[in-house]
Design a protein around this motif. Structure first.
Motif, mmCIF file in Angstrom:
data_model
loop_
_atom_site.group_PDB
_atom_site.id
_atom_site.type_symbol
_atom_site.label_atom_id
_atom_site.label_comp_id
_atom_site.label_asym_id
_atom_site.label_seq_id
_atom_site.Cartn_x
_atom_site.Cartn_y
_atom_site.Cartn_z
ATOM 1 N N SER A 22 0.830 -1.204 0.000
ATOM 2 C CA SER A 22 0.000 0.000 0.000
ATOM 3 C C SER A 22 0.870 1.262 0.000
ATOM 4 O O SER A 22 0.522 2.259 -0.629
ATOM 5 C CB SER A 22 -0.956 0.007 1.184
ATOM 6 N N LEU A 23 2.023 1.227 0.674
ATOM 7 C CA LEU A 23 2.934 2.362 0.647
ATOM 8 C C LEU A 23 3.510 2.558 -0.745
ATOM 9 O O LEU A 23 3.604 3.686 -1.236
ATOM 10 C CB LEU A 23 4.056 2.163 1.661
ATOM 11 N N GLU A 24 3.867 1.453 -1.405
ATOM 12 C CA GLU A 24 4.379 1.556 -2.773
ATOM 13 C C GLU A 24 3.338 2.168 -3.690
ATOM 14 O O GLU A 24 3.655 3.043 -4.510
ATOM 15 C CB GLU A 24 4.783 0.172 -3.293
ATOM 16 N N THR A 34 9.238 5.319 -6.481
ATOM 17 C CA THR A 34 9.221 3.869 -6.282
ATOM 18 C C THR A 34 10.168 3.515 -5.139
ATOM 19 O O THR A 34 11.145 4.221 -4.889
ATOM 20 C CB THR A 34 9.664 3.122 -7.559
ATOM 21 N N LEU A 35 9.874 2.414 -4.456
ATOM 22 C CA LEU A 35 10.732 1.921 -3.384
ATOM 23 C C LEU A 35 11.768 0.969 -3.952
ATOM 24 O O LEU A 35 11.462 0.137 -4.799
ATOM 25 C CB LEU A 35 9.906 1.193 -2.325
ATOM 26 N N SER A 36 12.979 1.073 -3.459
ATOM 27 C CA SER A 36 14.043 0.171 -3.875
ATOM 28 C C SER A 36 13.916 -1.131 -3.081
ATOM 29 O O SER A 36 13.950 -1.107 -1.851
ATOM 30 C CB SER A 36 15.398 0.816 -3.603
ATOM 31 N N PRO A 37 13.777 -2.281 -3.745
ATOM 32 C CA PRO A 37 13.584 -3.539 -3.016
ATOM 33 C C PRO A 37 14.766 -3.926 -2.128
ATOM 34 O O PRO A 37 14.576 -4.483 -1.051
ATOM 35 C CB PRO A 37 13.389 -4.585 -4.110
ATOM 36 N N GLU A 38 15.996 -3.622 -2.547
ATOM 37 C CA GLU A 38 17.137 -4.020 -1.735
ATOM 38 C C GLU A 38 17.375 -3.073 -0.565
ATOM 39 O O GLU A 38 18.048 -3.436 0.396
ATOM 40 C CB GLU A 38 18.414 -4.136 -2.569
#
Length: 150
Positions: A22-24, A34-38
């Motif tokens: 939901s934050l993404e 966008t959020l960085s997955p790492e």
């Protein structure tokens, strides 16, 4: 008021993975980010996390309940002590005391100003002060081994 309260209760019931999704979605729709997955990790507030060189976590206080704490990470304290030790090594005995102080002072002043508002900074900075004076005393003993005042 009821819809806001209902929204917060729904948010609390979500699992961490759903909160992340939901934050993404919120960041993508509203800000185009966008959020960085790492780099993105979900962790407990009590466990804390490192942010911009500080340790952020919540601690229980009998008077106030959970309170936020911004602390100096132990690795950063060890790093500054290592840097001071490298400046006061035996191979730098040929340098003068003002030259050594000229190298140490900007490092200590910058580090102290960066961490001065952290929880427990007074204790850590005073122990660092003792460590620096001890290292300088040992350096002077190496530079002038026959001087008195053991």
């Amino acid at each position: 008021m009821l819809t806001t309260s209902l929204f917060y209760h729904q948010e609390l019931l979500k699992t961490p993975a759903r909160k992340k999704q939901s934050l993404e979605a919120f960041l993508k729709d509203n800000a185009g980010l966008t959020l960085s997955p790492e780099k993105t990790h979900i962790t407990s507030v009590e466990d804390g996390f490192n942010f911009l060189g500080h340790r952020v976590r919540m601690r229980w206080d009998d008077r106030y309940g959970f309170t936020p704490r911004i602390e100096i990470p132990k690795a950063k304290v060890l790093d500054i002590r290592y840097r001071v030790k490298q400046i006061t090594l035996r191979k730098h005995v040929v340098m003068s005391l003002p030259a050594i102080l000229h190298k140490i002072n900007p490092i200590l002043r910058g580090w102290g100003n960066f961490y001065r508002f952290c929880t427990g900074a007074k204790h850590i900075l005073s122990s660092l002060d003792w460590y620096v004076s001890d290292r300088l005393w040992r350096w002077m003993k190496k530079k002038h081994p026959n001087a008195g005042g053991s």
